[in-house]
Design a protein around this motif. Sequence first.
Motif, PDB file in Angstrom:
ATOM      1  N   MET A   1       9.416   8.491 -23.544  1.00 30.23           N
ATOM      2  CA  MET A   1      10.593   7.841 -23.547  1.00 30.23           C
ATOM      3  C   MET A   1      11.833   9.008 -23.578  1.00 30.23           C
ATOM      4  O   MET A   1      11.709   9.817 -24.720  1.00 30.23           O
ATOM      5  N   LEU A  21      12.225  11.299   3.567  1.00 32.52           N
ATOM      6  CA  LEU A  21      11.002  10.508   4.038  1.00 32.52           C
ATOM      7  C   LEU A  21       9.695  11.000   3.328  1.00 32.52           C
ATOM      8  O   LEU A  21       9.317  12.422   3.569  1.00 32.52           O
ATOM      9  N   LYS A  22       9.232  10.122   2.442  1.00 31.06           N
ATOM     10  CA  LYS A  22       7.733  10.572   1.939  1.00 31.06           C
ATOM     11  C   LYS A  22       6.864   9.379   2.366  1.00 31.06           C
ATOM     12  O   LYS A  22       7.165   8.322   2.105  1.00 31.06           O
ATOM     13  N   GLN A  23       5.812  10.027   2.792  1.00 28.89           N
ATOM     14  CA  GLN A  23       4.710   8.886   3.400  1.00 28.89           C
ATOM     15  C   GLN A  23       4.041   8.324   2.151  1.00 28.89           C
ATOM     16  O   GLN A  23       3.166   8.932   1.381  1.00 28.89           O
ATOM     17  N   GLY A  24       3.821   7.177   2.140  1.00 28.68           N
ATOM     18  CA  GLY A  24       2.869   6.295   1.263  1.00 28.68           C
ATOM     19  C   GLY A  24       1.647   5.951   2.370  1.00 28.68           C
ATOM     20  O   GLY A  24       1.743   6.179   3.192  1.00 28.68           O
ATOM     21  N   ARG A  25       0.569   5.350   1.756  1.00 33.17           N
ATOM     22  CA  ARG A  25      -0.424   4.875   2.568  1.00 33.17           C
ATOM     23  C   ARG A  25      -0.069   3.924   3.618  1.00 33.17           C
ATOM     24  O   ARG A  25      -0.489   4.015   4.504  1.00 33.17           O
ATOM     25  N   TYR A  26       0.885   2.850   3.259  1.00 29.27           N
ATOM     26  CA  TYR A  26       1.580   2.031   4.310  1.00 29.27           C
ATOM     27  C   TYR A  26       2.761   2.292   5.022  1.00 29.27           C
ATOM     28  O   TYR A  26       3.254   1.321   5.782  1.00 29.27           O
ATOM     29  N   ARG A  32      12.183   5.694  -6.924  1.00 27.07           N
ATOM     30  CA  ARG A  32      12.458   4.783  -8.205  1.00 27.07           C
ATOM     31  C   ARG A  32      13.848   4.929  -8.576  1.00 27.07           C
ATOM     32  O   ARG A  32      14.268   6.228  -8.396  1.00 27.07           O
ATOM     33  N   GLN A  75       3.156  -5.214 -13.788  1.00 28.55           N
ATOM     34  CA  GLN A  75       4.139  -4.497 -14.433  1.00 28.55           C
ATOM     35  C   GLN A  75       5.765  -5.013 -14.142  1.00 28.55           C
ATOM     36  O   GLN A  75       6.597  -4.119 -13.902  1.00 28.55           O
ATOM     37  N   ASP A  99       7.772  -2.116 -12.420  1.00 26.30           N
ATOM     38  CA  ASP A  99       7.754  -0.576 -12.699  1.00 26.30           C
ATOM     39  C   ASP A  99       6.566   0.513 -11.814  1.00 26.30           C
ATOM     40  O   ASP A  99       6.387   1.399 -12.093  1.00 26.30           O
ATOM     41  N   ASP A 103       3.792   0.402  -2.826  1.00 26.81           N
ATOM     42  CA  ASP A 103       2.843   1.080  -1.827  1.00 26.81           C
ATOM     43  C   ASP A 103       1.553   1.161  -2.712  1.00 26.81           C
ATOM     44  O   ASP A 103       0.578   1.154  -1.933  1.00 26.81           O
ATOM     45  N   LYS A 104       1.512   1.722  -4.013  1.00 26.24           N
ATOM     46  CA  LYS A 104       0.394   2.242  -4.439  1.00 26.24           C
ATOM     47  C   LYS A 104      -0.565   0.832  -4.865  1.00 26.24           C
ATOM     48  O   LYS A 104      -1.689   0.877  -4.866  1.00 26.24           O
ATOM     49  N   TYR A 105       0.221  -0.047  -4.989  1.00 27.17           N
ATOM     50  CA  TYR A 105      -0.752  -1.452  -5.758  1.00 27.17           C
ATOM     51  C   TYR A 105      -0.586  -2.627  -4.908  1.00 27.17           C
ATOM     52  O   TYR A 105      -0.669  -3.595  -5.318  1.00 27.17           O
ATOM     53  N   THR A 161      10.791   1.053 -18.721  1.00 27.86           N
ATOM     54  CA  THR A 161       9.673   0.064 -18.376  1.00 27.86           C
ATOM     55  C   THR A 161       9.518  -1.148 -19.135  1.00 27.86           C
ATOM     56  O   THR A 161      10.048  -1.179 -20.240  1.00 27.86           O
ATOM     57  N   LYS A 163       6.935  -2.226 -20.533  1.00 26.74           N
ATOM     58  CA  LYS A 163       6.251  -1.876 -21.597  1.00 26.74           C
ATOM     59  C   LYS A 163       7.044  -1.382 -22.927  1.00 26.74           C
ATOM     60  O   LYS A 163       6.828  -1.837 -24.015  1.00 26.74           O
TER      61      LYS A 163
END
Lengths: 183, 448
Positions: A1, A21-26, A32, A75, A99, A103-105, A161, A163
């Motif tokens: 932290m 512009l940053k491409q994620g999978r979708y 953030r 999260q 958190d 796109d990742k999950y 976060t 957590k």
Amino acid sequence: MSGEWKSPAAMAIPKEGYFELKQGRYGPLYPRSPANHGFTIIAPVKPGHEEKVRAYGKTIEDAIKGTPDALAVLQLHYLRWVLFELGGVTYFMYQGIFDTDFDKYTEDAVALFNSLGVTTVFENLVGFPEDWKTNAPAFIDFVRKHQRPSFLEYAEYPYATAKEVKSALALKDAFGKMLDEMQ
Amino acid sequence: MTTATDAKPLELDDLQHFLLTRTPAMAARYEFLRFPDAARGRAWLSVLLEKVGSAHAVGDQALDARWVTLAFTWNGLRALGVPEAALAHFPAEFRQGMAARAEVLGLTGHNAPEHWKGGLAGDDVHAIVILFARDAAERDRCKAEHATHVAAQGIEVVSDLDLEAIPPFDHAHEHFGYRDRISQPVIAGTGVVPTPGSDAPIQAGEFFLGYLDESGQVPPLPGPEALTRNGSYLAYLRMEEHVGRFREFLAAHGKTPEEQELVAAKLMGRWRSGAPLTLAPTQDDPALGKDKERNNAFDYGTMDPHGYGCPVGSHIRRMNPRDTGENLTRRRMVRRGGTYGPHLPEGQPDDGTERGLAAFVGCASLVRQFEFAMNVWVNDPRFSELENERDPFVGTHDGTFDFVIPKRPIRRKLTGLPAFTTIRGGAYFFLPGLGALRALAANAFAQG
């Protein structure tokens, strides 16, 4: 932290929802912000389905009562479900703050929503793909199309976060108990 | 659209053997081909497809000396004459190809396609022939035979790569010296019994199109059934291993050979013998490392929740979080491949020769399985609530990421991890069933 939590922070975000512009999978990745990741999905409810959507509030309340950690994997900090009228149409607004980068999950969230029955609330929305159970890309496309990016996000304790917040509260509890024991 | 929910038997006569059978190959060759026109491509294919073994045939004939696999890029299917209407049904990531998805995969900086070798970053690669051979002599015999065939049909070899196992030959390992091929998913319907601690068998639809998958459904096929049923996607990566740099790093972070071995083990999550840190946290146990009944028999949630044995950021814990991960049955992949380049004996300075791993992962959805693994498990600096880490081996490193070794009372943080590897190329291929190979050769998908 890192201590970023000490100083409240706001972030104004360009119209597109991202700075570069940053491409994620979708599709494009959303940044953030001090208020972490999140989404705001707004979609019209099929005429006459408003009460069905509203009834799902109780379903989710009961599900979490039964299994408090049912949504732990996401999260999450908060979910907010809102129904509102505009021009004679009822809209459903689904806002989540969490958190992880959605796109990742995405598939994990879809699988979790399926197992909890959350997805079925989407069946009451106009344009939701009828074959969503076998057509994950169409499901994800629907969510992407109905996502409205923020143009301002603010946090009183930036970048903390869920957590970390829970750890801090647990520590406070533990210290409190320790002090009680020392009386 | 099929929506049956009962698992049907694997069509072993139609599935290429590649993802189902691990052949006893000690040498291999990959050839990346371009078809100047559809007719020549089909003529080449119609001869070569007879050499491709089905899962059934290869399973039966253990005495084979070579095993051939054929797969195609999206451009390659087009070059063979598959019409646009059929091509459009393939998922976006396969249509775009790996180079176009590099940012999604985290293949940036020195790993970016602009640095790739072998013509893999461009549109010229149409097909790959994967030849596995019992030894280098048999590989060289097949290589010569294929060269004759390719020349006769006027097919262009864009690039090639020869692979050989490296010493010691008594177990599979890569150039850094880690035992390989310990953990692989078991495919339901094959009859293979998972070793203790391994996942239960995974539904075939996670690896082959047209089968029940872990969602409990049979997903719709991405295009004509005769082309796509019994097919899989392959993601290929050619990954150079900087052995000298790796050994220097160990020497700089451990005062004794034992300390250096421990650092090596922490980065991987297993000792180089294969013994898992969760079961052997302080000292190597080579007998455990090679014992398949024991070397996978562990979890993280109950046995090592804080990573005091196996760090949360170690390679094996990122690539398979076991009981601490979510939705894992939808992320599993079959790995195939081997080492290329000469062995660098311990104590010898790096000779600058390229050596590494050239491997494939097979799956039913590149975006859900392979791209997720690269995007999240490999390259997300905040994976599993880590602060600033990437996979120490496969991740893209520029000296700005750390590696935390949880330890009581205070953790050890290795800062500025160097790049132990560099991605030298990659591509997405479609691995058709045998019937589809015959249909492609016969131009069965032509319009009208």
